[in-house]
Design a protein around this motif. Structure first.
Motif, PDB file in Angstrom:
ATOM      1  N   VAL A 150       0.846  -1.194   0.000  1.00 46.17           N
ATOM      2  CA  VAL A 150       0.000   0.000   0.000  1.00 46.17           C
ATOM      3  C   VAL A 150       0.881   1.243   0.000  1.00 46.17           C
ATOM      4  O   VAL A 150       0.666   2.177  -0.781  1.00 46.17           O
ATOM      5  N   LEU A 151       1.905   1.252   0.845  1.00 46.21           N
ATOM      6  CA  LEU A 151       2.821   2.391   0.926  1.00 46.21           C
ATOM      7  C   LEU A 151       3.531   2.602  -0.409  1.00 46.21           C
ATOM      8  O   LEU A 151       3.603   3.723  -0.912  1.00 46.21           O
ATOM      9  N   ARG A 152       4.049   1.524  -1.002  1.00 46.09           N
ATOM     10  CA  ARG A 152       4.755   1.637  -2.285  1.00 46.09           C
ATOM     11  C   ARG A 152       3.861   2.261  -3.350  1.00 46.09           C
ATOM     12  O   ARG A 152       4.249   3.164  -4.063  1.00 46.09           O
ATOM     13  N   ALA A 210       7.219   7.464   6.920  1.00 43.86           N
ATOM     14  CA  ALA A 210       6.490   6.209   7.121  1.00 43.86           C
ATOM     15  C   ALA A 210       7.348   5.193   7.867  1.00 43.86           C
ATOM     16  O   ALA A 210       6.865   4.498   8.769  1.00 43.86           O
ATOM     17  N   VAL A 211       8.631   5.120   7.513  1.00 40.88           N
ATOM     18  CA  VAL A 211       9.535   4.178   8.183  1.00 40.88           C
ATOM     19  C   VAL A 211       9.780   4.621   9.624  1.00 40.88           C
ATOM     20  O   VAL A 211       9.861   3.786  10.534  1.00 40.88           O
ATOM     21  N   ARG A 252      12.346  -2.886   6.934  1.00 41.69           N
ATOM     22  CA  ARG A 252      12.939  -3.960   6.129  1.00 41.69           C
ATOM     23  C   ARG A 252      12.490  -3.897   4.667  1.00 41.69           C
ATOM     24  O   ARG A 252      13.088  -4.520   3.804  1.00 41.69           O
ATOM     25  N   HIS A 253      11.445  -3.122   4.388  1.00 39.34           N
ATOM     26  CA  HIS A 253      10.963  -2.961   3.012  1.00 39.34           C
ATOM     27  C   HIS A 253      11.418  -1.646   2.392  1.00 39.34           C
ATOM     28  O   HIS A 253      11.196  -1.405   1.212  1.00 39.34           O
ATOM     29  N   CYS A 254      12.046  -0.812   3.179  1.00 36.45           N
ATOM     30  CA  CYS A 254      12.437   0.522   2.735  1.00 36.45           C
ATOM     31  C   CYS A 254      13.349   0.462   1.513  1.00 36.45           C
ATOM     32  O   CYS A 254      13.176   1.209   0.556  1.00 36.45           O
ATOM     33  N   THR A 255      14.335  -0.424   1.525  1.00 36.49           N
ATOM     34  CA  THR A 255      15.295  -0.517   0.429  1.00 36.49           C
ATOM     35  C   THR A 255      14.605  -0.841  -0.889  1.00 36.49           C
ATOM     36  O   THR A 255      14.840  -0.181  -1.900  1.00 36.49           O
TER      37      THR A 255
END
Length: 149
Positions: free
Chosen positions: A73-75, A97-98, A106-109
Motif C-alpha cells: 500500500v505504501l509503495r 512512514a519508516v 525492512r521494506h524501505c530498500t
C-alpha cells in the motif's frame, strides 16, 4: 425361472461416466495452467502504470477482498506521489512512514529502489538523480543507476 442378480444398466450411463472421468483428469491440469499463466501476467516490478489486471486482482462476488500488505500500500501511494508531485516528496514520505512504523524498515530498500526506477522513467536519469538523498541507505540512487545503466 432363475432371476439374475445383476441389474440392467441404465441407458447412456457408459459414455457419461467416461466423459466425467476424462473431465476429472483434464480439469485440474487446465486450472493449474491457467493459474500459472495468470501469475506470469502480474507486474512484479511495482510499476503500477503498466500493470495488467488479472483474476487475482478482483474479488469474487460474496467473497471478502484480501487485505494488501502495508508495504505494498505504501509503495503504491509513494509511486502515485512521485508521478503527481516529485520524487523528493515521495522520498520524504517514505522516510516519515519508516520512522512512524519501524516494521516497514525492512521494506524501505526495495521501495526506494522502485521509486528510483520510476523516477528515471518519468524524469530521465539526470533529473531523477538530482532527487537522491540518503533514505534507506541510498537505495533510491541505486534504483536510478540500475535503470540508467
Amino acid at each position: 425361472m432363475k432371476h439374475s442378480t445383476t441389474h440392467p444398466t441404465r441407458r447412456g450411463r457408459g459414455p457419461a461416466r467416461r466423459i466425467g472421468r476424462s473431465l476429472a483428469l483434464v480439469l485440474p491440469v487446465v486450472l493449474v495452467l491457467s493459474g500459472t499463466l495468470a501469475v506470469t501476467r502480474v507486474d512484479w516490478s511495482g510499476d503500477s502504470s503498466s500493470s495488467v489486471l488479472t483474476a487475482s486482482d478482483t474479488s469474487v462476488a460474496g467473497a471478502p477482498a484480501r487485505a494488501r500488505a502495508p508495504q505494498d500500500v505504501l509503495r503504491d501511494q509513494l509511486l502515485t506521489e512521485l508521478q503527481e508531485k516529485d520524487p523528493g516528496v515521495a522520498l520524504t514520505h517514505l522516510q516519515h512512514a519508516v520512522d512512524d512504523r519501524p516494521s516497514l524498515a525492512r521494506h524501505c530498500t526495495s521501495i526506494a529502489r522502485t521509486l528510483g526506477r520510476a523516477a528515471v522513467r518519468l524524469y530521465g536519469a539526470s533529473r531523477a538523480q538530482s532527487y537522491a538523498r540518503p533514505v534507506c541507505d541510498t537505495s533510491f540512487a541505486s534504483g536510478v543507476l540500475a535503470t540508467h545503466s
